[in-house]
Design a protein around this motif. Sequence first.
Motif, PDB file in Angstrom:
ATOM      1  N   ASN A  89       0.350   1.583 -12.527  1.00  0.00           N
ATOM      2  CA  ASN A  89      -1.032   1.992 -12.790  1.00  0.00           C
ATOM      3  C   ASN A  89      -2.007   1.316 -11.815  1.00  0.00           C
ATOM      4  O   ASN A  89      -3.111   0.933 -12.195  1.00  0.00           O
ATOM      5  CB  ASN A  89      -1.407   1.660 -14.236  1.00  0.00           C
ATOM      6  CG  ASN A  89      -2.320   2.719 -14.809  1.00  0.00           C
ATOM      7  OD1 ASN A  89      -2.904   3.501 -14.069  1.00  0.00           O
ATOM      8  ND2 ASN A  89      -2.459   2.738 -16.121  1.00  0.00           N
ATOM      9  N   ASP A  90      -1.581   1.177 -10.597  1.00  0.00           N
ATOM     10  CA  ASP A  90      -2.398   0.518  -9.576  1.00  0.00           C
ATOM     11  C   ASP A  90      -3.015   1.592  -8.677  1.00  0.00           C
ATOM     12  O   ASP A  90      -2.344   2.156  -7.821  1.00  0.00           O
ATOM     13  CB  ASP A  90      -1.493  -0.426  -8.769  1.00  0.00           C
ATOM     14  CG  ASP A  90      -2.268  -1.217  -7.713  1.00  0.00           C
ATOM     15  OD1 ASP A  90      -3.330  -0.740  -7.262  1.00  0.00           O
ATOM     16  OD2 ASP A  90      -1.796  -2.311  -7.356  1.00  0.00           O
ATOM     17  N   ASP A  91      -4.298   1.863  -8.909  1.00  0.00           N
ATOM     18  CA  ASP A  91      -4.929   2.988  -8.212  1.00  0.00           C
ATOM     19  C   ASP A  91      -5.080   2.758  -6.719  1.00  0.00           C
ATOM     20  O   ASP A  91      -4.944   3.678  -5.923  1.00  0.00           O
ATOM     21  CB  ASP A  91      -6.304   3.280  -8.825  1.00  0.00           C
ATOM     22  CG  ASP A  91      -6.168   3.975 -10.146  1.00  0.00           C
ATOM     23  OD1 ASP A  91      -5.747   5.141 -10.169  1.00  0.00           O
ATOM     24  OD2 ASP A  91      -6.462   3.340 -11.173  1.00  0.00           O
ATOM     25  N   GLY A  92      -5.358   1.511  -6.365  1.00  0.00           N
ATOM     26  CA  GLY A  92      -5.540   1.210  -4.951  1.00  0.00           C
ATOM     27  C   GLY A  92      -4.247   1.434  -4.187  1.00  0.00           C
ATOM     28  O   GLY A  92      -4.232   2.080  -3.135  1.00  0.00           O
ATOM     29  N   ARG A  93      -3.156   0.914  -4.746  1.00  0.00           N
ATOM     30  CA  ARG A  93      -1.875   1.058  -4.075  1.00  0.00           C
ATOM     31  C   ARG A  93      -1.424   2.516  -4.104  1.00  0.00           C
ATOM     32  O   ARG A  93      -0.815   3.007  -3.154  1.00  0.00           O
ATOM     33  CB  ARG A  93      -0.836   0.155  -4.737  1.00  0.00           C
ATOM     34  CG  ARG A  93      -0.089  -0.690  -3.713  1.00  0.00           C
ATOM     35  CD  ARG A  93       0.727  -1.775  -4.392  1.00  0.00           C
ATOM     36  NE  ARG A  93       1.917  -1.272  -5.033  1.00  0.00           N
ATOM     37  CZ  ARG A  93       2.287  -1.566  -6.291  1.00  0.00           C
ATOM     38  NH1 ARG A  93       1.520  -2.325  -7.042  1.00  0.00           N
ATOM     39  NH2 ARG A  93       3.395  -1.077  -6.794  1.00  0.00           N
TER      40      ARG A  93
END
Lengths: 177, 373
Positions: A142-146
Motif C-alpha cells: 500500500n505504498d503509493d509513492g513506490r
Amino acid sequence: MPDIRQKVEEDRGLIKKIQLMVPGYRGYRLRDDLRDSDKMLRLELGKRLALQRKELEEFRQTMVTNNPLSKNLQPIGGIINQYKKVEGLLAHGESGYSGISADIRINVPELNMLYEYDAGMVDTINFVEQSIGSLRTAIDDNDDGRTAEQLKNVKMRITGFEEKFDKRISIIMGIGV
Amino acid sequence: MSLIGADTFKWEDQDKRLNIMFRMNRNIKYGDNVVVREDEIAAFYRDGKVLAYMDRPDRYALTDLNAPIVGKLVKALSGAQQQAELIYLQKRAFDGKFGSKQPFQFRDKEFGMVNLRVFGEFRYKVSNPENFVNQFVGTLNFATSAEIEERIKEQMVLLIYAALGDMKNQGMGVADLASNLPNIEQVVLSKTNDHFALYGVGIDKISGLYVSLPDEVQKAVDTRASMQITGTNYAQYQSGQAMREAASNPSGGAAAAGVGVGAGIGMGYTMVDAMRSAQQQPAAGTQPPAPQQVLLCPKCGAANDVGAKFCNSCGTKLIVETIPCPKCGAKVSPDAKFCPECGNPMKATKKCPKCGTESPGSAKFCPECGTTF
Ligand SMILES: [Zn+2]
Ligand SMILES: [Zn+2]
Ligand SMILES: [Zn+2]
C-alpha cells in the motif's frame, strides 16, 4: 571452417533460450519453418503479455479497493490499454499480415541476427515481468509513492518491448537502424 | 452435396451494419448450410441454451459428412423434433453512449444533496458467445441489438453510480468530481469484468465521461476553481474581470475615465478603484433594489433572490450564520475548510507525511499523492 561451426553453436544457445519460452519451437531453417517458428514465437509472446495484463487488471482492482482516489489509477489504466495494443500487434500476424513472409530470402547471417533479436525479445518480456513483480510488492505494501515509481518502470519496459517488436523485421532485413 | 429443401443461411449486410447480434427469423435444421465470415460468430440455440457456436470463417454444411467439424451440432439436430435457432454475433467492438435517465443523489458535505447526471461513451464486444446468447436471448428473450445495448447502458450507469458512492466514501466531494473523472473511469472499468462477464460482454474502454451538476452548483464550483487557480481572492478576481472588460471596450466607462486600451499595469488598480466607486453610485434615475427583497452576498455584495443558496455572481454560499476566522476575523461559513480571506484552516487538518499537502481532518487519503493516512 571454424567460424561457421562456432556460429552454429551460438545459434543453439539462442534457440535454447527461445525454446525455454516457446514449447515445440523448431527454429528458423526452411522457409516453412521460418513462418511457423515466427508465428509460434509471436503467439507465445502474446500469451505472456495477456497474462501480464490480467495481473495488471487485478492490481487495478486492488488499487480501487484500497483507494479509488489514488493518482496511480490513471497510469495503470494507460498501461493496460498499451498492453491491449501490443497484444493486438502480435496477434494481428495470425491473419492478414503474415509475419515474416516466406518470399523474403533470409541467409545465414540474417538468421543469426533473427535468433539474436528474438532471444532479446524473450529477455525483454522477462524484464517486463520483473517490474510487474516489484509493482505487486509496492501495491501489497500500500505504498503509493513506490507504486507510482514501479508503474513508470513497467510502462518504460513494455514500451521498450513494443519498440523492439516494431523494429524487428526492418532490422533483420537490414533496412532498420 | 446439397439436400432437397436445405437452406443456406448468411448474415446479410443490411441486417448487419450496426447490429452486434442478429436472430435469424427461420429455424435451422439438419442439412442446412451456414456461412460464417471472418468477423462473425454463429451460435446455435435451442431449449434455452447454446448447442454450439462456430467462430472460424467457413461455409458449414450441417450434415454427417461434416461431422468432425460440426459434429456436436449435427448430432443434436438429426435426432431432434424441435428445430434450432441460428443467432449471429459480431466479433468487433461496438461504441455506445450512456446517459443517466434518473439523477443520482450525491450527499455532499459542502453543497448538501446534489443531483448528478452522468454521460459518456464506452466500447464493448462479445467476450463469451455462450453467455451472451444464454443471457440476452435465453433469459431476457431479446431479439435486437438495440435491446441489448439499452441493457448494457443501464448497467453502465449503475456501475458509475456505485463508483461515485465508493469515491465519496473516500472523501471525494462535488467540487472534486471534474478532476477525478479519469479515476472514475478506472474504478468503473475495474468493476466491469465481474459485472459483465455474466452477460458475455467485455467493456474495452470508457471515454468522455462527464458528470453534470445543477447550474447553481456548477457555477459555485467553477468560480471557486478559477479563484484557486489564479491564487486570488474574490476582489482581485473581479478587478481582473473589470480590466478585461475595459480593455475590450474602449468606448465604455473606462475610456471615459481616461483609461483606454494599453493602460499600464500600474494604472490598473487606480482604474479599478475608480470603476468600483462608479459602480457603487447608482446612475441617476435608477433606484437601488429594495433591501427586503434581495439577499446581499456577504462577500461581493451582489443582490441575490431571497432563498438562493449560492451567490449568482461569485458563487459564495449564502448562509445567515457565520463564524469568525480565528486569524483575521473574517466572517466565514461554518462549513468552510479554509478562511476565504486569509486561507487560515478553519478545521483540523492533517499534513501529508509524504508531500506535505494539507487535507481536511476527515480525509483518509492525501488528495495530492494518494498516500493513506
Ligand atoms: Zn457574491
Ligand atoms: Zn481568515
Ligand atoms: Zn500527499
